[in-house]
Design a protein around this motif. Sequence first.
Motif, PDB file in Angstrom:
ATOM      1  N   ARG A  64       0.869  -1.182   0.000  1.00  0.00           N
ATOM      2  CA  ARG A  64       0.000   0.000   0.000  1.00  0.00           C
ATOM      3  C   ARG A  64       0.902   1.228   0.000  1.00  0.00           C
ATOM      4  N   SER A 107       0.740   5.705  -0.059  1.00  0.00           N
ATOM      5  CA  SER A 107      -0.061   6.919   0.069  1.00  0.00           C
ATOM      6  C   SER A 107       0.140   7.717  -1.210  1.00  0.00           C
ATOM      7  N   ARG A 108      -0.938   7.990  -1.910  1.00  0.00           N
ATOM      8  CA  ARG A 108      -0.801   8.719  -3.179  1.00  0.00           C
ATOM      9  C   ARG A 108      -0.238  10.116  -2.951  1.00  0.00           C
ATOM     10  N   LYS A 109      -0.509  10.698  -1.803  1.00  0.00           N
ATOM     11  CA  LYS A 109      -0.013  12.045  -1.511  1.00  0.00           C
ATOM     12  C   LYS A 109       1.507  12.078  -1.375  1.00  0.00           C
ATOM     13  N   ASP A 110       2.117  10.940  -0.987  1.00  0.00           N
ATOM     14  CA  ASP A 110       3.577  10.862  -0.922  1.00  0.00           C
ATOM     15  C   ASP A 110       4.215  11.017  -2.297  1.00  0.00           C
ATOM     16  N   ASP A 156      -6.684   8.064  -0.116  1.00  0.00           N
ATOM     17  CA  ASP A 156      -5.242   8.302  -0.127  1.00  0.00           C
ATOM     18  C   ASP A 156      -4.467   7.001  -0.304  1.00  0.00           C
ATOM     19  N   SER A 157      -4.975   5.909   0.216  1.00  0.00           N
ATOM     20  CA  SER A 157      -4.271   4.631   0.201  1.00  0.00           C
ATOM     21  C   SER A 157      -4.546   3.880  -1.105  1.00  0.00           C
TER      22      SER A 157
END
Length: 173
Positions: free
Chosen positions: A144, A146-149, A163-164
Motif C-alpha cells: 500500500r 499513500s498517493r499524496k507521498d 489516499d491509500s
Amino acid sequence: MKAFSLAIIVSTLIGQLSFAQTKTYKIDSQKARVEFKVSHLGVLTVNGVFTEFDGEIIRNNGNVFMLKGNVYVKSINTNEKARDKILLSEPYLDEKTYPILHFQSSNVDKASKMIAGELTIKNEKRSIEMPYEILDDQIDITTRISRKDFNLDFGSMNALIGDSIEIEIHITF
C-alpha cells in the motif's frame, strides 16, 4: 607452502562462485499483472491494471536477489475509458510529463520476505518495503502506498478519492 595453500583456497572459492546459479529473468507483461485498488467516494472501490510494463528479476540459487521494473502510465485500464483519460491527465498521473512509474530494489530479504527499494511516481522518489511470496516460478508482491507521498494531489477531486492505493504485482518467471 602458504602461498600454494592460499592459491588452492582462492581457486576453490572462485570455482564455487562460478557454479552459483545466478539467472536473470525478463518480466513478460503477457505472464504478469500489475493491479491497483483505490477507494472512491468512501464506499466504492476502483480496480485497475497497467497492461504495459517491463523489467527484470535476478535470482541467485533460487532466491530473488534484485528486482527492477517500469510501468507505462499510458497502459492504465480501469474498464472505463473516460476515467482512464482523466487519470492520464494533469493533475492525476500526467502521462505526458511522467510516462513511467519506476521501481528499483535495494535489498531483498529472504528471512523477512520483504523487498526494499525506491518507487518513483511523477518524479517523487520514495523508499518503500513490500512483502513478497514466491510460489514455484511466480512471485507475488503486495503493498500500500499513500498517493499524496507521490504528488498525486487531485485538486477539487482530492476528498473524493482515497489516499491509500493497494498494489498487487504477480510475476511468472
